[in-house]
Motif scaffolding. Structure first.
Motif, short mmCIF file in Angstrom:
data_model
loop_
_atom_site.label_atom_id
_atom_site.label_comp_id
_atom_site.label_asym_id
_atom_site.label_seq_id
_atom_site.Cartn_x
_atom_site.Cartn_y
_atom_site.Cartn_z
N ASN A 1 -8.50 -32.15 -31.11
CA ASN A 1 -8.29 -33.54 -30.70
C ASN A 1 -7.19 -33.68 -29.67
OD1 ASN A 1 -10.17 -35.33 -32.24
ND2 ASN A 1 -9.27 -34.28 -33.98
N HIS A 2 -6.11 -32.94 -29.82
CA HIS A 2 -5.03 -33.03 -28.84
C HIS A 2 -5.48 -32.50 -27.48
CE1 HIS A 2 -2.27 -34.76 -31.48
NE2 HIS A 2 -1.56 -33.71 -31.88
N ASP B 1 -7.58 -35.26 -25.99
CA ASP B 1 -6.80 -36.44 -25.62
C ASP B 1 -5.98 -36.22 -24.36
OD1 ASP B 1 -7.81 -37.80 -27.74
OD2 ASP B 1 -5.96 -37.87 -28.91
N ILE C 1 -6.51 -38.49 -21.04
CA ILE C 1 -5.44 -39.30 -20.45
C ILE C 1 -5.29 -38.98 -18.96
CG2 ILE C 1 -2.94 -39.72 -20.46
CD1 ILE C 1 -3.06 -39.15 -23.53
N ARG D 1 1.90 -34.62 -27.85
CA ARG D 1 0.68 -33.84 -28.08
C ARG D 1 0.85 -32.39 -27.61
NH1 ARG D 1 -1.53 -39.12 -26.87
NH2 ARG D 1 -3.32 -39.65 -28.22
N ARG E 1 -3.66 -38.12 -35.81
CA ARG E 1 -3.17 -39.44 -35.41
C ARG E 1 -1.92 -39.85 -36.16
NH1 ARG E 1 -8.74 -40.86 -35.18
NH2 ARG E 1 -9.33 -41.41 -33.05
N LYS F 1 -5.95 -44.87 -24.12
CA LYS F 1 -6.26 -43.48 -24.43
C LYS F 1 -5.02 -42.75 -24.92
CE LYS F 1 -8.98 -40.24 -25.13
NZ LYS F 1 -10.02 -40.39 -26.17
N SER F 2 -3.84 -43.14 -24.47
CA SER F 2 -2.63 -42.48 -24.96
C SER F 2 -2.39 -42.77 -26.43
CB SER F 2 -1.42 -42.89 -24.12
OG SER F 2 -0.98 -44.20 -24.43
N ASN G 1 -5.25 -43.65 -28.48
CA ASN G 1 -6.49 -43.13 -29.06
C ASN G 1 -6.64 -43.51 -30.52
OD1 ASN G 1 -8.95 -41.87 -29.22
ND2 ASN G 1 -8.11 -39.85 -29.63
#
Length: 528
Positions: free
Chosen positions: A259-260, A263, A267, A410, A469, A517-518, A520
Motif C-alpha cells: 500500500n505504501h 500511495d 501522490i 510512508r 492507515r 491521495k496523501s 488515502n
C-alpha cells in the motif's frame, strides 16, 4: 484534579466492571457517570478510540473506548440507554461526531447536545430507519436534499464533486466552497457504499463473520482480519499457535509495503510526475506476487482467521521474501532520491495540505496522517501486541503536517517494514511436525474454539491493530454457541476523513487530488 487521575482510576469510580471482557476492562456506568467522563475528557489528553451503539437482551446501550496516551492504558465505558438517548461527547472529542451520527442512523440512539445531528450513513434509501434497533421502522426516500452547511461571503461559489468520480474509485461527495481558486470550506458526504457489515455479522459463526470482515476494505484485509481474530480470541480466552502470531505480522508488513508503494507513486502522479507511479507500481506488484506465492492470494484475503492462519507460508516463501527485501531496497532508494531532488514535485507537496498537531490530537488521528503532524502513536507499540514486542523498529514522526511529510512518513515506514519482514522470517518459530509426520497448519481446530465458547458462556473482546492507515479497533461479543452477537469494526479513516476537510482549506481546488491521495482514506472501510 482531573488531570492527575489515571484512566483506570476513573473507570473504577464510574461503575461496575462487566464480566468476561478481555483484554481490557469494560465498566458499566449511569448518566451521572457518563457526564463525569465528559468532564474528565475535557481536562485530559485521553484519546477516543471508538464509540458505537449496541443492542442486547437488556436493551440499547452506547460504548466508548478510550486510551491514556502516555501509559497506553485502554478501557471501555458503557451506558445503558433505555430511552434511546445519551449525552454527546462531541463537545470535548470532535471525533465522536460522525460516530454518534452513525449510532443514531443504525440504532436510533440520540446523542444529546451533538453539534451536528444530520444523518451520516443513512441516505434514506434503505427502506428502514434504524435497522439495528429493537424495532426498525419503514422509511421512504427523503424529499428534501441533504442540508450541506452554508457559507456566506462576497465572491463565494460552490463546486460539487462526486459521488461518481472520473477514476475507478468508490463514491463520495465533496462540496467545495471557494473564492476564485482558493478553498474556503470543504464538506464531505460519505456512506454511499454502506454494506450493513454490523448487521451481516450478527448471528454468524466466527469463521463466516471473519470472511465478511476480511472484505470490509480490500486494501486492509489482513489488518482487519487480524483485529477481528484477536478480538474473538480475547473474548474466548484463546491462545493461538506461536507460529501463527508471527505469520500474521509477516502478512501485515507485506500489506503495509504494497500500500505504501502504491500511495507514494499515486501522490507523485497527482503532482504530474507519472514516472514515479510507473516505477513504484512495479515494486507494489513484486510484493503482491510474493504474497501470492507465499500464501496463495495476492491480498492474503481469508488467510488470517480466528484461531490462527491458513495456510502456512509456502516452503519456498521465507527465501523468496528475503530475496524480495534485498531487491526492494536496491530499487527503492534511487526513487526516494528522485523524489527528494525533483523541484517540481517539492513545489507541489511542500506546505500543501497542512494539518496542525493540535487538530490531529483532538481527533486522535493515527497512521501517516497523525505521524506526519507530530502524533507518534502506533498500536504495535502502544498498547502493543505480539510479536512486535520482540522486534526492533522505529515509528517515524514529523511535525510539518503537509503532503510532503505524509510522503516521507510512508518512505520511512517502508524502510522499517523491510527490516521487520527480515526479522520475522529469520526469527519466527519453525514448522511443528505431528507424530504422523504430517505438518498441521498453525491453526486451532474449530472444535477447540467452540469448546472455549461453550465453557466460558461466550465473552466480549476488543483488539487494537495497526494497519497501513493507522489503528483499527474491533469489538465483539461472542455467544456460547460460537456465533457473533455483536461486532463493531472501526477503521482509521473515521478519524482521518474529517481532517481532510481542514487540510484543503486555504489551498487551491487543483491541489485537492494531491491532498486527498496523501490521506488515502477508505470509503468502504468507513461506510461499513
Amino acid at each position: 484534579m482531573y488531570g492527575e487521575e489515571p484512566l483506570f482510576g476513573l473507570l473504577n469510580r464510574l461503575g461496575r466492571p462487566a464480566p468476561n471482557h478481555r483484554p481490557w476492562p469494560r465498566h458499566v456506568t449511569d448518566r451521572a457517570g457518563w457526564r463525569l467522563l465528559i468532564d474528565h475528557l475535557g481536562q485530559n489528553n485521553w484519546s477516543l478510540l471508538g464509540l458505537w451503539g449496541d443492542r442486547a437482551a437488556d436493551g440499547l446501550s452506547v460504548h466508548a473506548a478510550l486510551r491514556e496516551d502516555l501509559s497506553g492504558d485502554v478501557g471501555l465505558v458503557s451506558l445503558p440507554c433505555p430511552d434511546g438517548r445519551f449525552p454527546s461527547l462531541s463537545a470535548v472529542r470532535p471525533a465522536a461526531i460522525r460516530l454518534e451520527r452513525a449510532a443514531c442512523d443504525l440504532f436510533g440512539l440520540t446523542a444529546e447536545g451533538i453539534t451536528d445531528p444530520r444523518p451520516w450513513l443513512d441516505h434514506g434509501q434503505w427502506g428502514l430507519r434504524h435497522p439495528l434497533a429493537q424495532t426498525p421502522t419503514f422509511s421512504t426516500p427523503p424529499t428534501a436534499p441533504y442540508p450541506f452547511l452554508k457559507s456566506e461571503g462576497h465572491g463565494l461559489h460552490q463546486i460539487p464533486v462526486g459521488p461518481v468520480h472520473a477514476g475507478i474509485i468508490e463514491p463520495g461527495h465533496f462540496r467545495f466552497t471557494a473564492n476564485g481558486e482558493t478553498v474556503a470550506r470543504l464538506e464531505e458526504r460519505l456512506g454511499y457504499v454502506h454494506k450493513g457489515i454490523e448487521g451481516l455479522t450478527r448471528g454468524k459463526p466466527v469463521l463466516e463473520a471473519a470472511r465478511i470482515i476480511a472484505r470490509l476494505s480490500g486494501d486492509s484485509t489482513v489488518a482487519h482480519s487480524i483485529a477481528f481474530a484477536r478480538a474473538v480470541e480475547s473474548a474466548l480466552a484463546l491462545t493461538i499457535p506461536p507460529r501463527a502470531v508471527w505469520l500474521r505480522a509477516l502478512m501485515a508488513e507485506l500489506e503495509r509495503l504494497a500500500n505504501h508503494f502504491g500511495d507514494i507513486g499515486a501522490i507523485c502522479n497527482d503532482a504530474a510526475f507519472a514516472f514515479m507511479l510507473a516505477e513504484l507500481s512495479q515494486l507494489r506488484e513484486a510484493v503482491l506476487r510474493a504474497a501470492d506465492a507465499c500464501f496463495g492470494h495476492r491480498l492474503m484475503m481469508d488467510c488470517v482467521i480466528p484461531g490462527g492462519v491458513f495456510p502456512d507460508i509456502a516452503e519456498t516463501g521465507p527465501k523468496r521474501l528475503l530475496d524480495l527485501t534485498i531487491e526492494l531496497r536496491r530499487r527503492f532508494a534511487p526513487l526516494v532520491a528522485i523524489y527528494d531532488n525533483k523541484a517540481s514535485l517539492q513545489d507541489r507537496t511542500v506546505s500543501t495540505g497542512i494539518v496542525n498537531t493540535g487538530l490531529v490530537n483532538r481527533f486522535g488521528a493515527g497512521g501517516h496522517v497523525g505521524r506526519a503532524s507530530g502524533r507518534g502513536l502506533d498500536a504495535r507499540k502502544s498498547p502493543g501486541y505480539a510479536p512486535y514486542n520482540d522486534l526492533e523498529f522505529e515509528v517515524p514522526v514529523l511535525t510539518e503536517g503537509d503532503v510532503n511529510a505524509r510522503v516521507w512518513i510512508r518512505i520511512r515506514e517502508v524502510e522499517q517494514s523491510l527490516s521487520l519482514v527480515e526479522q520475522i522470517v529469520r526469527r519466527m518459530p519453525g514448522v511443528p511436525r505431528g507424530p504422523d509426520g504430517i505438518t498441521p497448519p498453525p491453526l486451532l481446530p474449530m472444535d477447540h474454539i467452540l469448546d472455549h465458547a461453550k465453557a466460558g458462556g461466550g465473552g466480549e473482546g476488543m483488539a487494537l491493530v495497526e494497519s497501513f492507515r493507522g489503528e483499527i479497533l474491533t469489538w465483539v461479543r461472542i455467544a456460547a454457541d460460537g456465533t457473533v452477537e455483536r461486532c463493531h469494526p472501526r477503521d482509521p479513516s473515521w478519524f482521518q476523513w474529517p481532517l481532510l476537510e481542514a487540510a484543503i482549506e486555504g489551498n487551491i481546488v487543483a491541489d485537492f487530488p494531491l491532498c486527498n491521495k496523501s490521506f488515502n482514506c477508505t470509503y468502504s472501510g468507513h461506510d461499513l
